[in-house]
Design a protein around this motif. Structure first.
Motif, PDB file in Angstrom:
ATOM      1  N   SER A  70       3.459  -5.170 -53.467  1.00  0.00           N
ATOM      2  CA  SER A  70       4.582  -6.066 -53.731  1.00  0.00           C
ATOM      3  C   SER A  70       4.667  -7.180 -52.699  1.00  0.00           C
ATOM      4  O   SER A  70       5.005  -8.320 -53.023  1.00  0.00           O
ATOM      5  N   THR A  71       4.334  -6.878 -51.451  1.00  0.00           N
ATOM      6  CA  THR A  71       4.332  -7.904 -50.402  1.00  0.00           C
ATOM      7  C   THR A  71       3.283  -8.969 -50.710  1.00  0.00           C
ATOM      8  O   THR A  71       3.542 -10.178 -50.588  1.00  0.00           O
TER       9      THR A  71
ATOM     10  N   MET B  15       5.509  -5.175 -62.200  1.00  0.00           N
ATOM     11  CA  MET B  15       5.845  -5.521 -60.822  1.00  0.00           C
ATOM     12  C   MET B  15       5.799  -7.031 -60.614  1.00  0.00           C
ATOM     13  O   MET B  15       6.711  -7.616 -60.008  1.00  0.00           O
TER      14      MET B  15
ATOM     15  N   THR C 292       7.928   7.367 -56.386  1.00  0.00           N
ATOM     16  CA  THR C 292       7.919   7.777 -54.977  1.00  0.00           C
ATOM     17  C   THR C 292       6.845   8.804 -54.648  1.00  0.00           C
ATOM     18  O   THR C 292       6.771   9.283 -53.511  1.00  0.00           O
TER      19      THR C 292
ATOM     20  N   GLU D  62      12.032  -2.502 -53.170  1.00  0.00           N
ATOM     21  CA  GLU D  62      11.271  -1.356 -52.679  1.00  0.00           C
ATOM     22  C   GLU D  62      12.227  -0.290 -52.161  1.00  0.00           C
ATOM     23  O   GLU D  62      13.323  -0.605 -51.686  1.00  0.00           O
TER      24      GLU D  62
ATOM     25  N   SER E  74      -0.322   1.002 -51.047  1.00  0.00           N
ATOM     26  CA  SER E  74       1.040   1.439 -51.359  1.00  0.00           C
ATOM     27  C   SER E  74       1.720   0.376 -52.206  1.00  0.00           C
ATOM     28  O   SER E  74       1.297  -0.788 -52.243  1.00  0.00           O
ATOM     29  N   PHE E  75       2.794   0.765 -52.881  1.00  0.00           N
ATOM     30  CA  PHE E  75       3.573  -0.206 -53.643  1.00  0.00           C
ATOM     31  C   PHE E  75       4.094  -1.314 -52.725  1.00  0.00           C
ATOM     32  O   PHE E  75       4.155  -2.478 -53.111  1.00  0.00           O
ATOM     33  N   LYS E  76       4.468  -0.938 -51.507  1.00  0.00           N
ATOM     34  CA  LYS E  76       4.978  -1.943 -50.560  1.00  0.00           C
ATOM     35  C   LYS E  76       3.907  -2.993 -50.264  1.00  0.00           C
ATOM     36  O   LYS E  76       4.192  -4.193 -50.204  1.00  0.00           O
TER      37      LYS E  76
ATOM     38  N   TYR F 259      12.982  -7.292 -58.236  1.00  0.00           N
ATOM     39  CA  TYR F 259      12.186  -6.162 -57.768  1.00  0.00           C
ATOM     40  C   TYR F 259      12.666  -5.737 -56.381  1.00  0.00           C
ATOM     41  O   TYR F 259      13.005  -6.584 -55.545  1.00  0.00           O
TER      42      TYR F 259
ATOM     43  N   LEU G 208      14.525  -3.860 -49.292  1.00  0.00           N
ATOM     44  CA  LEU G 208      14.444  -2.408 -49.206  1.00  0.00           C
ATOM     45  C   LEU G 208      15.801  -1.820 -49.577  1.00  0.00           C
ATOM     46  O   LEU G 208      16.833  -2.252 -49.078  1.00  0.00           O
TER      47      LEU G 208
ATOM     48  N   SER H 152      10.148   5.313 -49.033  1.00  0.00           N
ATOM     49  CA  SER H 152       8.946   5.668 -49.789  1.00  0.00           C
ATOM     50  C   SER H 152       7.736   4.857 -49.329  1.00  0.00           C
ATOM     51  O   SER H 152       7.827   3.660 -49.075  1.00  0.00           O
ATOM     52  N   ASN H 153       6.597   5.537 -49.222  1.00  0.00           N
ATOM     53  CA  ASN H 153       5.344   4.855 -48.910  1.00  0.00           C
ATOM     54  C   ASN H 153       4.228   5.405 -49.807  1.00  0.00           C
ATOM     55  O   ASN H 153       3.108   5.638 -49.364  1.00  0.00           O
TER      56      ASN H 153
END
Length: 296
Positions: free
Chosen positions: A222-223, A167, A267, A178, A217-219, A176, A236, A182-183
């Protein structure tokens, strides 16, 4: 005296730094106080009170029978040779801590999975960790040694390997993204928290999942990483579009950057319960989002 295997590995470096003021002997293939490939030889070891076995092979999806065998050699044969070396040392240790993985459960989705869950891994890595756990548990029971098994999820520290490292690399290079709908949440733990619990848990023993207790979460991950790298927030992409791309990836199988199997894994939430550690060890982990630094 503490003997640490895998000291030059990702987690091993954090453990080495944490125990730097202790009487520490490190063991590794190409670096350390004792240099030996455990998959190939039985080591000559000094008398040690605590063994921390962090050596092993991970962060690779084997594509050939030879690559699958490499997992067995590193994680199972390597453990067997370590135990034989310990039996030949001047004295046996009083405690043994094994760094295992939540991969032993063999699950790609689930919520707050406990240590009581069956070990269902069918992949080479997960199966090799199961075999190593069994070897160590039986050996410790035979010699009346306090046995601790720590099952870790994604481990967070600067320059991480595996999925977290992928990531970071993808965000750094700007490719990359998102998935909009998906959450999914994943269990993560800070490497420093794992190190800090070892002195206590080594005197108690047991099998424990260790997580940060939040499961970002991945979000969220990544943020955070994008902010640290001074990159734009990952875009997104609609799930329907990613599914279409994944179906194309199915043609290429395991080698595809994205296919349906990988998409389902991305996911789906996969979290593990650390309530046992909180109860028995007063485990009080740091939320990964508060302290994780993707780069030094």
């Amino acid at each position: 005296m503490i003997l640490l295997t895998g000291a030059s590995g990702f987690l091993g470096k954090t453990l080495t730094a944490f125990f730097k003021n202790e009487e520490l002997i490190t063991l590794g293939r190409s670096s350390g106080n004792i240099r030996v490939d455990l998959s190939m030889a039985i080591p000559q070891l000094p008398a040690s009170d605590l063994i921390i076995h962090a050596a092993g092979k991970a962060h690779l999806v084997p594509k050939t029978a030879q690559e699958k065998e490499a997992f067995y050699a590193a994680n199972v044969t390597g453990t067997q040779n370590l135990l034989l070396g310990l039996e030949r040392a001047p004295n046996l240790p009083s405690a043994f801590v094994f760094i295992s993985s939540v991969a032993v459960y063999g699950l790609e989705s689930g919520t707050l999975i406990t240590e009581a869950a069956p070990l269902l891994a069918t992949d080479a890595y997960g199966q090799s960790k199961i075999a190593a756990e069994k070897l160590i548990s039986a050996w410790c029971a035979k010699h009346q040694i306090i046995c601790t098994i720590l099952r870790l999820p994604l481990v967070a520290a600067p320059n991480p390997p595996g999925n977290l490292g992928a990531m970071v690399k993808a965000i750094k290079r700007g490719y990359y993204f998102e998935i909009a709908e998906s959450n999914s949440k994943k269990s993560v733990v800070l490497a420093k928290d794992v190190a800090q619990i070892i002195p206590l848990v080594s005197t108690i023993g047991g099998i424990y999942n260790l997580t940060d207790g939040y499961h970002p979460s991945f979000k969220e991950l990544s943020t955070l990483i994008a902010q640290q790298l001074n990159k734009a927030k990952p875009p997104l992409v609609p799930l329907a579009l990613v599914k279409a791309i994944a179906r194309v990836g199915d043609i290429f199988g395991i080698r595809a950057i994205i296919n349906t199997k990988k998409l389902n894994k991305i996911t789906s939430s996969l979290t593990f319960d650390d309530a046992l550690a909180k109860t028995k060890l007063e485990w009080n982990p740091t939320p990964v989002l508060d302290e994780f630094k993707s780069v030094p």
